[in-house]
Design a protein around this motif. Sequence first.
Motif, mmCIF file in Angstrom:
data_model
loop_
_atom_site.group_PDB
_atom_site.id
_atom_site.type_symbol
_atom_site.label_atom_id
_atom_site.label_comp_id
_atom_site.label_asym_id
_atom_site.label_seq_id
_atom_site.Cartn_x
_atom_site.Cartn_y
_atom_site.Cartn_z
ATOM 1 N N LYS A 105 0.837 -1.205 0.000
ATOM 2 C CA LYS A 105 0.000 0.000 0.000
ATOM 3 C C LYS A 105 0.870 1.252 0.000
ATOM 4 C CE LYS A 105 -0.584 0.158 5.074
ATOM 5 N NZ LYS A 105 -1.537 -0.053 6.193
ATOM 6 N N TYR A 106 2.132 1.127 0.356
ATOM 7 C CA TYR A 106 3.043 2.262 0.370
ATOM 8 C C TYR A 106 3.631 2.477 -1.023
ATOM 9 C CZ TYR A 106 2.682 1.748 5.408
ATOM 10 O OH TYR A 106 2.200 1.660 6.688
ATOM 11 N N ASP A 107 3.468 3.688 -1.532
ATOM 12 C CA ASP A 107 3.966 4.007 -2.866
ATOM 13 C C ASP A 107 5.473 3.770 -2.966
ATOM 14 O OD1 ASP A 107 3.209 5.286 -5.533
ATOM 15 O OD2 ASP A 107 4.866 6.594 -4.912
ATOM 16 N N LEU A 108 6.184 3.976 -1.874
ATOM 17 C CA LEU A 108 7.626 3.757 -1.831
ATOM 18 C C LEU A 108 8.000 2.341 -2.267
ATOM 19 C CD1 LEU A 108 10.526 4.576 -0.833
ATOM 20 C CD2 LEU A 108 9.825 3.743 1.424
ATOM 21 N N PHE A 109 7.121 1.379 -1.995
ATOM 22 C CA PHE A 109 7.409 -0.018 -2.293
ATOM 23 C C PHE A 109 6.836 -0.465 -3.634
ATOM 24 C CE2 PHE A 109 7.564 -0.818 2.555
ATOM 25 C CZ PHE A 109 8.861 -0.314 2.589
ATOM 26 N N ARG A 110 6.467 0.502 -4.476
ATOM 27 C CA ARG A 110 5.975 0.162 -5.817
ATOM 28 C C ARG A 110 6.789 0.920 -6.866
ATOM 29 N NH1 ARG A 110 1.244 1.451 -3.296
ATOM 30 N NH2 ARG A 110 0.821 3.122 -4.812
ATOM 31 N N ARG A 111 8.091 0.840 -6.740
ATOM 32 C CA ARG A 111 8.998 1.519 -7.665
ATOM 33 C C ARG A 111 9.349 0.547 -8.803
ATOM 34 N NH1 ARG A 111 13.757 4.030 -4.520
ATOM 35 N NH2 ARG A 111 14.107 1.811 -4.073
ATOM 36 N N PRO A 112 9.027 0.891 -10.046
ATOM 37 C CA PRO A 112 9.235 -0.036 -11.167
ATOM 38 C C PRO A 112 10.656 -0.594 -11.214
ATOM 39 C CG PRO A 112 7.944 1.832 -11.893
ATOM 40 C CD PRO A 112 8.393 2.151 -10.485
ATOM 41 N N GLY A 113 10.725 -1.899 -11.414
ATOM 42 C CA GLY A 113 12.007 -2.581 -11.530
ATOM 43 C C GLY A 113 12.539 -3.142 -10.230
ATOM 44 N N ASP A 114 12.016 -2.695 -9.090
ATOM 45 C CA ASP A 114 12.497 -3.194 -7.799
ATOM 46 C C ASP A 114 12.036 -4.628 -7.559
ATOM 47 O OD1 ASP A 114 13.693 -0.786 -7.277
ATOM 48 O OD2 ASP A 114 12.535 -0.337 -5.469
ATOM 49 N N LEU A 115 12.828 -5.344 -6.792
ATOM 50 C CA LEU A 115 12.424 -6.643 -6.256
ATOM 51 C C LEU A 115 12.144 -6.501 -4.768
ATOM 52 C CD1 LEU A 115 15.009 -9.147 -7.816
ATOM 53 C CD2 LEU A 115 12.609 -8.862 -8.469
ATOM 54 N N HIS A 116 11.281 -7.360 -4.270
ATOM 55 C CA HIS A 116 10.984 -7.437 -2.842
ATOM 56 C C HIS A 116 10.961 -8.898 -2.430
ATOM 57 C CE1 HIS A 116 9.366 -3.248 -2.095
ATOM 58 N NE2 HIS A 116 9.395 -3.289 -3.412
ATOM 59 N N VAL A 117 11.486 -9.187 -1.251
ATOM 60 C CA VAL A 117 11.237 -10.479 -0.629
ATOM 61 C C VAL A 117 10.551 -10.194 0.694
ATOM 62 C CG1 VAL A 117 13.539 -10.617 0.435
ATOM 63 C CG2 VAL A 117 12.177 -12.682 0.164
ATOM 64 N N HIS A 118 9.475 -10.938 0.948
ATOM 65 C CA HIS A 118 8.680 -10.713 2.145
ATOM 66 C C HIS A 118 8.593 -12.018 2.927
ATOM 67 C CE1 HIS A 118 5.761 -8.206 4.373
ATOM 68 N NE2 HIS A 118 5.252 -9.373 4.709
ATOM 69 N N PHE A 119 9.102 -11.990 4.165
ATOM 70 C CA PHE A 119 9.047 -13.151 5.051
ATOM 71 C C PHE A 119 7.705 -13.147 5.784
ATOM 72 C CE2 PHE A 119 13.473 -12.240 4.354
ATOM 73 C CZ PHE A 119 14.071 -13.483 4.281
ATOM 74 N N PHE A 120 7.056 -14.321 5.841
ATOM 75 C CA PHE A 120 5.695 -14.400 6.364
ATOM 76 C C PHE A 120 5.595 -14.818 7.827
ATOM 77 C CE2 PHE A 120 4.601 -14.949 1.742
ATOM 78 C CZ PHE A 120 3.938 -13.740 1.637
ATOM 79 N N GLY A 121 6.716 -15.048 8.505
ATOM 80 C CA GLY A 121 6.657 -15.350 9.926
ATOM 81 C C GLY A 121 6.680 -16.832 10.234
ATOM 82 N N THR A 122 6.842 -17.131 11.523
ATOM 83 C CA THR A 122 6.935 -18.516 11.976
ATOM 84 C C THR A 122 6.448 -18.628 13.419
ATOM 85 O OG1 THR A 122 8.427 -20.420 12.170
ATOM 86 C CG2 THR A 122 9.292 -18.306 12.890
ATOM 87 N N ALA A 123 6.238 -19.860 13.860
ATOM 88 C CA ALA A 123 5.880 -20.107 15.259
ATOM 89 C C ALA A 123 6.891 -21.020 15.926
ATOM 90 C CB ALA A 123 4.481 -20.726 15.342
ATOM 91 N N THR A 124 8.013 -21.320 15.244
ATOM 92 C CA THR A 124 8.976 -22.289 15.748
ATOM 93 C C THR A 124 10.363 -21.668 15.823
ATOM 94 O OG1 THR A 124 7.715 -24.109 14.767
ATOM 95 C CG2 THR A 124 9.999 -24.572 15.367
ATOM 96 N N LEU A 125 10.915 -21.589 17.025
ATOM 97 C CA LEU A 125 12.253 -21.031 17.232
ATOM 98 C C LEU A 125 13.018 -21.914 18.207
ATOM 99 C CD1 LEU A 125 11.332 -17.285 17.959
ATOM 100 C CD2 LEU A 125 12.039 -18.234 15.766
ATOM 101 N N SER A 126 14.272 -22.227 17.899
ATOM 102 C CA SER A 126 15.083 -22.969 18.872
ATOM 103 C C SER A 126 15.365 -22.109 20.095
ATOM 104 C CB SER A 126 16.388 -23.435 18.233
ATOM 105 O OG SER A 126 17.228 -22.338 17.895
ATOM 106 N N PHE A 127 15.417 -20.785 19.919
ATOM 107 C CA PHE A 127 15.671 -19.885 21.045
ATOM 108 C C PHE A 127 14.603 -20.047 22.121
ATOM 109 C CE2 PHE A 127 15.121 -15.778 23.202
ATOM 110 C CZ PHE A 127 16.410 -15.578 23.687
#
Length: 329
Positions: A267-289
């Motif tokens: 929804k942010y115009d900043l993140f819709r710049r032609p030619g850019d790539l994005h990787v988006h991590f969707f989260g987890t519920a499992t951590l060894s920590f």
Amino acid sequence: MLRLLQVAVDGQVRVVAWDGESDAYIVEGVSSTYDLAMKAIAENKGFADYIATLGKGPAVDLAAAEREGRLGLPVAHPDPAHFIVAGTGLTHLGSADGRDKMHKAAQSTEKPTDSMRMFLMGVEGGKPKAGETGVQPEWFYKGDGSQLKATGEDLVSPAFALDGGEEPELAAIYMIGPDKMPYRLGFCLANEFSDHVTEKGNYLWLAHSKLRQASLGAELLVGELPQHVEGTSLIRRGEEVIFEKPFLSGEANMSHTIANLEHHNFKYDLFRRPGDLHVHFFGTATLSFSEGVKTEPGDQFEISAAPFKLTLVNRLAIAEEAPVTIRSL
């Protein structure tokens, strides 16, 4: 399901198409997955349809490529500064438990922590009806494409970090087209890799704890993600397995729809710049920590999940100290 990979073949990076079962083959006529995506968008075709118009090259032995360390990131940008790495947390059912325990000690009352409140907001409003906008999730920034590591490469924790811990996740990769429209290229396995000790010290240090490297699995899974994804997160220390636990993903195990997470990122115009790539991590519920594991240099993280065929493998390394001096001009 179609999978796209970038594999070093005879010293040159080639795009490889694979259905996960039969022989993988080089996609002729393109120099990279980025190039392939640009051309497919220009032709207004999906990957499968556009690849069908291109020449089918020689077969590639992916098992040998994996053994020999020739599997690269599934996609990269010619200028890593134009590859934005971000993600959302508290998106999975059960994901609030570890975070809530982490921050409850800082609370002087029994009122819910901000983490639990954010999680419950997602449970209540993260899967909106058609035509409606759901509640926005927690969001964080991890850096640019220079932070991304391929399978087989080390995940390097800064010398000043207090911890370097795995986060087994799924991620999606997007390209912004000439029309400023985000195009989802596909999904991949991911290790979001964070500093959980720093985060535990103060919730407001979450932003600092996320400015770390991350890794992506070699396969870019094209099309829709299955509703239920079940995988395994494992840590080896030498010959010993010191942690092994299943993790769940896919919308059936999430408090948000992927579409809702995508909306609130783009929804942010900043993140819709032609030619850019994005990787988006969707989260987890499992951590060894959360299970009391303290990682050490040389520990090997292994993340696997169907329908992905290849395991994401990285070792933990620690960077040398690099003092920074500020000069005034």
